[in-house]
Design a protein around this motif. Structure first.
Motif, PDB file in Angstrom:
ATOM      1  N   LEU A  61       0.805  -1.219   0.000  1.00 13.57           N
ATOM      2  CA  LEU A  61       0.000   0.000   0.000  1.00 13.57           C
ATOM      3  C   LEU A  61       0.841   1.274   0.000  1.00 13.57           C
ATOM      4  N   LYS A  62       2.068   1.182   0.477  1.00 10.64           N
ATOM      5  CA  LYS A  62       2.918   2.372   0.526  1.00 10.64           C
ATOM      6  C   LYS A  62       3.174   2.947  -0.870  1.00 10.64           C
ATOM      7  N   HIS A  63       3.028   2.088  -1.895  1.00  9.43           N
ATOM      8  CA  HIS A  63       3.333   2.543  -3.248  1.00  9.43           C
ATOM      9  C   HIS A  63       2.247   3.448  -3.824  1.00  9.43           C
ATOM     10  N   VAL A  64       1.162   3.657  -3.056  1.00  9.13           N
ATOM     11  CA  VAL A  64       0.205   4.690  -3.441  1.00  9.13           C
ATOM     12  C   VAL A  64       0.898   6.056  -3.390  1.00  9.13           C
ATOM     13  N   PHE A  65       1.909   6.171  -2.534  1.00 10.15           N
ATOM     14  CA  PHE A  65       2.551   7.460  -2.293  1.00 10.15           C
ATOM     15  C   PHE A  65       3.977   7.560  -2.832  1.00 10.15           C
ATOM     16  N   THR A  66       4.588   6.446  -3.182  1.00  8.62           N
ATOM     17  CA  THR A  66       5.990   6.489  -3.635  1.00  8.62           C
ATOM     18  C   THR A  66       6.097   6.810  -5.123  1.00  8.62           C
ATOM     19  N   ASP A  67       7.313   7.120  -5.556  1.00 12.70           N
ATOM     20  CA  ASP A  67       7.649   7.342  -6.966  1.00 12.70           C
ATOM     21  C   ASP A  67       6.995   8.575  -7.580  1.00 12.70           C
ATOM     22  N   VAL A  68       6.498   9.475  -6.740  1.00 10.84           N
ATOM     23  CA  VAL A  68       5.970  10.746  -7.238  1.00 10.84           C
ATOM     24  C   VAL A  68       7.052  11.806  -7.140  1.00 10.84           C
ATOM     25  N   TYR A  69       7.644  11.898  -5.936  1.00  7.79           N
ATOM     26  CA  TYR A  69       8.787  12.776  -5.714  1.00  7.79           C
ATOM     27  C   TYR A  69       9.949  11.936  -5.188  1.00  7.79           C
ATOM     28  N   ALA A  70      11.151  12.508  -5.237  1.00  8.48           N
ATOM     29  CA  ALA A  70      12.316  11.785  -4.722  1.00  8.48           C
ATOM     30  C   ALA A  70      12.109  11.431  -3.259  1.00  8.48           C
ATOM     31  N   GLU A  71      11.485  12.325  -2.514  1.00  5.24           N
ATOM     32  CA  GLU A  71      11.133  12.090  -1.116  1.00  5.24           C
ATOM     33  C   GLU A  71       9.662  12.428  -0.923  1.00  5.24           C
ATOM     34  N   ILE A  72       8.989  11.636  -0.097  1.00  5.40           N
ATOM     35  CA  ILE A  72       7.569  11.877   0.137  1.00  5.40           C
ATOM     36  C   ILE A  72       7.380  13.242   0.785  1.00  5.40           C
ATOM     37  N   THR A  73       6.482  14.034   0.247  1.00  8.93           N
ATOM     38  CA  THR A  73       6.256  15.384   0.759  1.00  8.93           C
ATOM     39  C   THR A  73       5.524  15.343   2.092  1.00  8.93           C
ATOM     40  N   GLU A  74       5.542  16.440   2.788  1.00 10.25           N
ATOM     41  CA  GLU A  74       4.864  16.526   4.087  1.00 10.25           C
ATOM     42  C   GLU A  74       3.372  16.271   3.932  1.00 10.25           C
ATOM     43  N   GLU A  75       2.779  16.815   2.863  1.00  8.83           N
ATOM     44  CA  GLU A  75       1.342  16.614   2.636  1.00  8.83           C
ATOM     45  C   GLU A  75       1.024  15.138   2.370  1.00  8.83           C
ATOM     46  N   ALA A  76       1.860  14.488   1.555  1.00  4.37           N
ATOM     47  CA  ALA A  76       1.634  13.073   1.250  1.00  4.37           C
ATOM     48  C   ALA A  76       1.811  12.211   2.488  1.00  4.37           C
ATOM     49  N   GLU A  77       2.755  12.571   3.351  1.00  2.00           N
ATOM     50  CA  GLU A  77       2.957  11.823   4.589  1.00  2.00           C
ATOM     51  C   GLU A  77       1.747  11.946   5.503  1.00  2.00           C
ATOM     52  N   GLN A  78       1.142  13.114   5.541  1.00  2.00           N
ATOM     53  CA  GLN A  78      -0.076  13.306   6.335  1.00  2.00           C
ATOM     54  C   GLN A  78      -1.217  12.458   5.787  1.00  2.00           C
ATOM     55  N   GLN A  79      -1.304  12.386   4.469  1.00  2.00           N
ATOM     56  CA  GLN A  79      -2.347  11.563   3.842  1.00  2.00           C
ATOM     57  C   GLN A  79      -2.125  10.080   4.151  1.00  2.00           C
ATOM     58  N   ARG A  80      -0.873   9.655   4.151  1.00  2.00           N
ATOM     59  CA  ARG A  80      -0.569   8.264   4.460  1.00  2.00           C
ATOM     60  C   ARG A  80      -0.937   7.934   5.902  1.00  2.00           C
TER      61      ARG A  80
END
Length: 380
Positions: A335-354
């Motif tokens: 499930l983590k791959h919903v958020f990976t491979d978009v930016y080099a590092e997961i953004t703060e907003e994406a981390e909050q969504q996760r």
């Protein structure tokens, strides 16, 4: 005042090595740089692609033959009929089936449509996209980057970029922009056009009035060759020479137009008999089907027979079904791959969504199918 009339220029000839009967046009000159072992490998790869999927039927020689002539580190961008390119460059049946089933072994993490393979790290081919023509300027850009790298590291092995596309995609603006930039900047890129007669339901006769796609390359100042796309020897030789020429004098683009025919429907939702006759399709199958053509050459040279054909087909079918069944059993990507491979590092907003997704899954575990994903909730 003398206007140039296209009808007075003549038709660009087609390069051919082998007749539809599997006989060399020039018996005194065997296919350049080809061994019997290579031919057997090509034939098996063509056969595997044909038995696993009908989407590229009639174009197996174009993809397998050209891929065999490219360098291992060349950068490749494809459309969606290049199964043979992936097959020839090392994609396995497990790789294919994992993508089709969107399981945890899919390099694309289950994000793309079926038959849209992703193999940059394994076979040097970027992920396939449905949008027509977008991969053509990508190849030009990659080729320009390769040219800059070669200037900085002149002792490294030279590389080219190669873009596969159909004659329908050549009607897109991306095609014209890519060719013009490649020509003016001297980019080492191969434009590999599969002219299979139809862009979805539109025949080539309704797509252009000029002499195919080859004449467009000449118009942009690009060296061009028209090739019999059902003759794998001609495809291999042409691509091999085109790659050599593309690396000359600091780099230049080359256009190859492979003349073939799309035997199958455009897709599984298409009925091609609504816009062409069955007799037309059957005539092409009998006259210039690339697999049958190569088989005739192999039989003429005592490399193949009916027993080997039947045994090999049976082996391939069994392997395809086995890998398909196994792929269906695998879990989906974590499930983590919903958020990976978009930016080099997961953004703060994406981390909050996760974090919010984790909270919801843990609070309402019976409402979601998280157990079907690799690692379950912990895989997020």
């Amino acid at each position: 005042m003398d206007f140039t009339k296209p009808s007075q220029l003549g038709v660009i000839p087609t390069y051919r090595v082998m007749s539809p009967e599997g006989v060399l046009e020039d018996p005194s000159r065997p296919p350049v740089g080809v061994t019997d072992e290579q031919v057997l490998e090509w034939y098996r790869n063509m056969l595997t692609g044909a038995l696993a999927s009908k989407v590229s039927a009639g174009e197996e020689a174009v993809t397998v033959g050209s891929a065999a002539a490219l360098g291992r580190d060349d950068v490749i961008t494809c459309q969606y009929r290049e199964t043979g390119v992936f097959q020839q460059r090392g994609f396995t049946l497990k790789d294919f089936m994992s993508q089709l089933m969107s399981n945890r072994n899919d390099p694309g993490r289950g994000r793309n449509m079926p038959v849209h393979y992703s193999g940059k790290n394994k076979v040097g081919a970027h992920a396939i996209a449905s949008t027509l023509g977008t991969q053509i300027p990508h190849a030009t850009g990659a080729a320009y980057a390769l040219k800059m790298e070669a200037l900085e590291n002149p002792t490294d092995p030279p590389k080219v970029a190669a873009a596969y596309f159909g004659e329908g995609a050549a009607s897109e603006g991306d095609f014209h922009g890519a060719l013009n930039v490649a020509a003016t900047r001297g980019c080492p890129v191969l434009f590999l056009c599969r002219n299979n007669g139809y862009a979805i339901s539109t025949p080539a006769s309704e797509q252009y009035r000029g002499d195919g796609i080859a004449s467009r390359g000449v118009g942009y100042g690009i060296e061009t060759l028209r090739v019999d796309g059902t003759d794998i020897f001609a495809v291999y030789e042409a691509t091999r020479e085109a790659r050599r020429k593309a690396l000359e004098d600091g780099g230049r683009p080359i256009l190859l137009e492979f003349m073939s025919y799309r035997v199958h429907h455009h897709s599984t939702s298409d009925d091609s008999l609504a816009y062409r006759t069955r007799s037309e399709v059957e005539a092409w199958k009998g006259q210039a089907y690339p697999i049958a053509r190569l088989r005739k050459w192999m039989e003429n040279n005592k490399l193949w027979d009916d027993t080997l054909e039947q045994t090999t087909r049976k082996e391939i079918r069994s392997a395809v079904l086995k890998e398909l069944v196994e792929a269906e059993k695998e879990k989906r990507p974590a499930l983590k791959h919903v958020f990976t491979d978009v930016y080099a590092e997961i953004t703060e907003e994406a981390e909050q969504q996760r974090e919010e997704l984790r909270r919801l899954l843990r609070r309402y575990p019976d409402e979601y199918d998280w157990h079907e994903y690799d690692g379950g909730i912990e895989g997020l």
